[in-house]
Design a protein around this motif. Structure first.
Motif, PDB file in Angstrom:
ATOM      1  N   ALA A  33      -3.858   0.745  -0.752  1.00  0.00           N
ATOM      2  CA  ALA A  33      -2.775   1.338   0.035  1.00  0.00           C
ATOM      3  C   ALA A  33      -1.899   2.251  -0.817  1.00  0.00           C
ATOM      4  CB  ALA A  33      -1.935   0.236   0.684  1.00  0.00           C
TER       5      ALA A  33
ATOM      6  N   ARG B 200       3.005   1.029   5.379  1.00  0.00           N
ATOM      7  CA  ARG B 200       3.144  -0.163   6.235  1.00  0.00           C
ATOM      8  C   ARG B 200       1.897  -0.374   7.088  1.00  0.00           C
ATOM      9  NH1 ARG B 200       8.427   2.291   7.310  1.00  0.00           N
ATOM     10  NH2 ARG B 200       9.902   1.311   5.873  1.00  0.00           N
ATOM     11  N   LYS B 201       1.373   0.707   7.630  1.00  0.00           N
ATOM     12  CA  LYS B 201       0.165   0.614   8.462  1.00  0.00           C
ATOM     13  C   LYS B 201      -1.022   0.150   7.624  1.00  0.00           C
ATOM     14  CE  LYS B 201      -2.697   3.180  11.669  1.00  0.00           C
ATOM     15  NZ  LYS B 201      -3.012   4.450  12.296  1.00  0.00           N
ATOM     16  N   ALA B 202      -1.174   0.706   6.426  1.00  0.00           N
ATOM     17  CA  ALA B 202      -2.298   0.330   5.555  1.00  0.00           C
ATOM     18  C   ALA B 202      -2.208  -1.130   5.124  1.00  0.00           C
ATOM     19  CB  ALA B 202      -2.341   1.235   4.332  1.00  0.00           C
TER      20      ALA B 202
ATOM     21  N   ASP C 232       5.684   4.830   6.495  1.00  0.00           N
ATOM     22  CA  ASP C 232       4.948   4.432   7.697  1.00  0.00           C
ATOM     23  C   ASP C 232       3.455   4.264   7.402  1.00  0.00           C
ATOM     24  OD1 ASP C 232       7.298   4.487   9.181  1.00  0.00           O
ATOM     25  OD2 ASP C 232       6.929   6.488  10.000  1.00  0.00           O
ATOM     26  N   LYS C 233       2.906   5.203   6.638  1.00  0.00           N
ATOM     27  CA  LYS C 233       1.490   5.138   6.263  1.00  0.00           C
ATOM     28  C   LYS C 233       1.206   3.874   5.447  1.00  0.00           C
ATOM     29  CE  LYS C 233      -1.878   7.949   3.716  1.00  0.00           C
ATOM     30  NZ  LYS C 233      -2.070   9.216   2.986  1.00  0.00           N
TER      31      LYS C 233
ATOM     32  N   GLY D  24      -0.742  -3.526   6.850  1.00  0.00           N
ATOM     33  CA  GLY D  24      -0.923  -4.380   8.023  1.00  0.00           C
ATOM     34  C   GLY D  24      -0.146  -5.678   7.915  1.00  0.00           C
ATOM     35  N   LYS D  25      -0.855  -6.791   8.021  1.00  0.00           N
ATOM     36  CA  LYS D  25      -0.214  -8.110   7.992  1.00  0.00           C
ATOM     37  C   LYS D  25      -0.102  -8.688   6.588  1.00  0.00           C
ATOM     38  CE  LYS D  25      -1.438  -9.140  12.685  1.00  0.00           C
ATOM     39  NZ  LYS D  25      -0.901 -10.064  13.631  1.00  0.00           N
TER      40      LYS D  25
ATOM     41  N   THR E 230       5.372   8.579   4.420  1.00  0.00           N
ATOM     42  CA  THR E 230       4.635   7.780   3.435  1.00  0.00           C
ATOM     43  C   THR E 230       4.916   6.293   3.648  1.00  0.00           C
ATOM     44  OG1 THR E 230       4.735   9.603   1.857  1.00  0.00           O
ATOM     45  CG2 THR E 230       4.205   7.433   0.966  1.00  0.00           C
TER      46      THR E 230
ATOM     47  N   LYS F 235      -6.188  -4.751  -1.616  1.00  0.00           N
ATOM     48  CA  LYS F 235      -5.656  -4.052  -0.446  1.00  0.00           C
ATOM     49  C   LYS F 235      -4.367  -3.306  -0.788  1.00  0.00           C
ATOM     50  CE  LYS F 235      -4.585  -4.685   4.402  1.00  0.00           C
ATOM     51  NZ  LYS F 235      -4.679  -5.568   5.554  1.00  0.00           N
TER      52      LYS F 235
END
Length: 186
Positions: free
Chosen positions: A42, A90-92, A87-88, A94-95, A85, A38
């Motif tokens: 990302a 962090r979103k990718a 923000d992208k 996730g947890k 980048t 993951k």
């Protein structure tokens, strides 16, 4: 909002090696388990390159990922894209246990250009510069300050240091490039 400026606003010095502060550079620190698929996915989505191996840097089209430690990458992109980048990324992620920090304005980047670039760094860092291959990055020091550097092109080395010591690092590089001669020339 203020306008961002680089640490030394593009200062340069010509010696037997050209020393140039490159200006604003987008940089993110990513701390995570680099072995996770993951995380690799990302990173690829964020900067367009594969996960680098140990002590390696992968660069393509002005973007890249550099291995800094077993759980840390330095991601490079245009300065204007750093926040988006981050923000992208962090979103990718996730947890997934991770940390993404925009360190663009806390760093300074220099390039050394010329056939003696390796010798200039060898005067200042405890690294066998002749053994450093294209695609390898080293975290070390220049004199007494931390830095990271890699071979970024034919007869070119890129150096990243803390912005707070930008003038000191520039002066070190400028003086080492001005004096000329190889390290082993006694």
């Amino acid at each position: 909002m203020s306008n961002a400026v680089s640490a030394l606003q593009g200062v340069s010095s010509a010696g037997y090696v050209q020393v140039q502060e490159i200006g604003l550079q987008g940089m993110l620190t990513l701390r995570a388990d680099l072995s996770l698929a993951k995380v690799a996915k990302a990173v690829k989505a964020a900067v367009g390159v594969q996960m680098p191996g140990q002590r390696a840097i992968n660069m393509e089209n002005g973007q890249g990922a550099a291995w800094m430690s077993p759980d840390e990458l330095l991601l490079l992109m245009p300065h204007r894209d750093a926040e988006a980048t981050a923000d992208k990324l962090r979103k990718a992620l996730g947890k997934t246990h991770s940390l993404v920090v925009n360190v663009s304005d806390a760093r300074v980047v220099f390039t050394l250009t010329g056939t003696g670039a390796r010798e200039v760094v060898a005067k200042l860092a405890p690294v066998d510069m002749q053994a450093l291959a294209v695609g390898e990055i080293r975290r070390s020091r220049l004199a007494q300050v931390p830095a990271a550097f890699w071979i970024s092109g034919p007869d070119e080395i890129t150096i990243v240091a803390f912005r707070s010591v930008a003038t000191y690092v520039f002066d070190l590089l400028k003086n080492a490039a001005r004096l000329g001669g190889e390290v082993n020339a006694y």
